[in-house]
Scaffold this active site. Sequence first.
Site, PDB file in Angstrom:
ATOM      1  N   GLU A 112      27.131  10.895  13.778  1.00  0.00           N
ATOM      2  CA  GLU A 112      26.082  11.321  14.679  1.00  0.00           C
ATOM      3  C   GLU A 112      25.704  10.494  15.966  1.00  0.00           C
ATOM      4  OE1 GLU A 112      24.913  13.777  16.020  1.00  0.00           O
ATOM      5  OE2 GLU A 112      23.208  14.755  14.625  1.00  0.00           O
ATOM      6  N   ASP A 172      16.678  10.899  15.399  1.00  0.00           N
ATOM      7  CA  ASP A 172      15.258  10.818  15.760  1.00  0.00           C
ATOM      8  C   ASP A 172      14.197  11.209  14.959  1.00  0.00           C
ATOM      9  OD1 ASP A 172      13.559  10.835  17.959  1.00  0.00           O
ATOM     10  OD2 ASP A 172      13.832  12.824  18.564  1.00  0.00           O
ATOM     11  N   THR A 173      13.956  12.632  14.583  1.00  0.00           N
ATOM     12  CA  THR A 173      13.236  12.859  13.441  1.00  0.00           C
ATOM     13  C   THR A 173      13.873  13.297  12.189  1.00  0.00           C
ATOM     14  OG1 THR A 173      13.668  15.211  13.830  1.00  0.00           O
ATOM     15  CG2 THR A 173      11.970  14.754  15.126  1.00  0.00           C
ATOM     16  N   THR A 199      17.861  17.011  11.955  1.00  0.00           N
ATOM     17  CA  THR A 199      19.289  17.497  12.084  1.00  0.00           C
ATOM     18  C   THR A 199      20.178  16.941  10.748  1.00  0.00           C
ATOM     19  OG1 THR A 199      19.150  17.181  14.452  1.00  0.00           O
ATOM     20  CG2 THR A 199      21.486  17.645  13.537  1.00  0.00           C
ATOM     21  N   LEU A 200      20.127  15.818  10.837  1.00  0.00           N
ATOM     22  CA  LEU A 200      20.773  15.182   9.520  1.00  0.00           C
ATOM     23  C   LEU A 200      20.530  15.505   8.406  1.00  0.00           C
ATOM     24  CD1 LEU A 200      23.358  13.376   9.560  1.00  0.00           C
ATOM     25  CD2 LEU A 200      22.175  13.379  11.786  1.00  0.00           C
ATOM     26  N   LYS A 222      16.089   6.184  16.047  1.00  0.00           N
ATOM     27  CA  LYS A 222      14.672   5.820  16.829  1.00  0.00           C
ATOM     28  C   LYS A 222      13.546   5.964  15.675  1.00  0.00           C
ATOM     29  CE  LYS A 222      14.638   8.355  20.535  1.00  0.00           C
ATOM     30  NZ  LYS A 222      14.081   9.655  21.293  1.00  0.00           N
ATOM     31  N   ASP A 258      22.841  13.442  26.191  1.00  0.00           N
ATOM     32  CA  ASP A 258      22.582  14.280  27.478  1.00  0.00           C
ATOM     33  C   ASP A 258      20.959  14.258  27.994  1.00  0.00           C
ATOM     34  OD1 ASP A 258      21.840  16.339  25.536  1.00  0.00           O
ATOM     35  OD2 ASP A 258      21.890  17.840  27.027  1.00  0.00           O
TER      36      ASP A 258
HETATM   37  P1  5GP Z   1      16.751  14.972  15.258  1.00  0.00           P
HETATM   38  O1  5GP Z   1      17.137  15.972  14.451  1.00  0.00           O
HETATM   39  O2  5GP Z   1      16.913  13.704  14.444  1.00  0.00           O
HETATM   40  O3  5GP Z   1      15.089  15.059  15.625  1.00  0.00           O
HETATM   41  O4  5GP Z   1      17.305  14.901  16.407  1.00  0.00           O
HETATM   42  C1  5GP Z   1      18.731  14.708  16.517  1.00  0.00           C
HETATM   43  C2  5GP Z   1      19.345  15.316  17.851  1.00  0.00           C
HETATM   44  O5  5GP Z   1      18.353  15.350  18.896  1.00  0.00           O
HETATM   45  C3  5GP Z   1      20.345  14.353  18.441  1.00  0.00           C
HETATM   46  O6  5GP Z   1      21.655  14.572  17.733  1.00  0.00           O
HETATM   47  C4  5GP Z   1      20.178  14.309  20.007  1.00  0.00           C
HETATM   48  O7  5GP Z   1      21.168  15.390  20.249  1.00  0.00           O
HETATM   49  C5  5GP Z   1      18.662  15.059  20.201  1.00  0.00           C
HETATM   50  N1  5GP Z   1      17.985  13.683  20.601  1.00  0.00           N
HETATM   51  C6  5GP Z   1      17.092  12.894  19.739  1.00  0.00           C
HETATM   52  N2  5GP Z   1      16.500  12.122  20.442  1.00  0.00           N
HETATM   53  C7  5GP Z   1      17.252  12.071  21.671  1.00  0.00           C
HETATM   54  C8  5GP Z   1      17.047  11.019  22.968  1.00  0.00           C
HETATM   55  O8  5GP Z   1      16.475   9.889  23.047  1.00  0.00           O
HETATM   56  N3  5GP Z   1      17.930  11.337  23.929  1.00  0.00           N
HETATM   57  C9  5GP Z   1      18.924  12.534  23.930  1.00  0.00           C
HETATM   58  N4  5GP Z   1      19.566  12.761  24.956  1.00  0.00           N
HETATM   59  N5  5GP Z   1      19.042  13.355  22.869  1.00  0.00           N
HETATM   60  C10 5GP Z   1      18.194  13.181  21.781  1.00  0.00           C
END
Ligand code: 5GP
Length: 175
Positions: free
Chosen positions: A95, A99-100, A103-104, A127, A155
């Site tokens: 991956e 972030d949060t 997704t994972l 993060k 992106d």
């Molecule tokens: P999560 O489900 O962990 O919140 O976020 C996962 C997805 O959010 C990542 O695979 C990515 O595509 C997008 N994302 C999260 N943080 C960032 C960031 O700082 N920059 C970008 N470009 N995408 C992010």
Amino acid sequence: MAIEVYLAQEKIQARIKELADEINKDFAGKELHVIGILNGAFMFTADLVRHLTIPVTLEFMAASSYGDGTVSSGELKINLDIKKDIEGKHVLIIEDIVDTGLTLKVLKKNLEERRPSSLKLASFLFKPARLEHPVDIDYLGFEIEDHFVIGYGLDYAGRYRELPYVGIYSPEGES
Ligand code: 5GP
């Protein structure tokens, strides 16, 4: 638009070699099915597998929990699934960023239900400041501060994925 270099190309490549060495060691004598998560992890996946010396098969899956902006929609969509039956296989998810963790969390659950022999996760970035759904990252590239980053696969509204480094994007600086 202003982009500040956050992780330089050389630093990224050196870390990826270290991660690949670890994976080669951990999976010595085994075969590994790698699942790269599109779109963000395409570059990390390509660079990481280049250093793998164990037998590898590779597929991509497309899942997203983000819209076009910088705020999470909190929704996960699986747009492209793998074709391989992973039951009894060693699987490594690759991956771009946790972030949060949403997704994972959902992806891992989905893949675990297919009963792989083992399921590990490699994430290029993490993060911790924004984590809501804890996930175990087995192979982590870099822990980063709470910035919206772009480049090296990541992106902003579909752009900047091609950059060989990671930058901090500041929309306020846009011209
Ligand atoms: P999560 O489900 O962990 O919140 O976020 C996962 C997805 O959010 C990542 O695979 C990515 O595509 C997008 N994302 C999260 N943080 C960032 C960031 O700082 N920059 C970008 N470009 N995408 C992010």
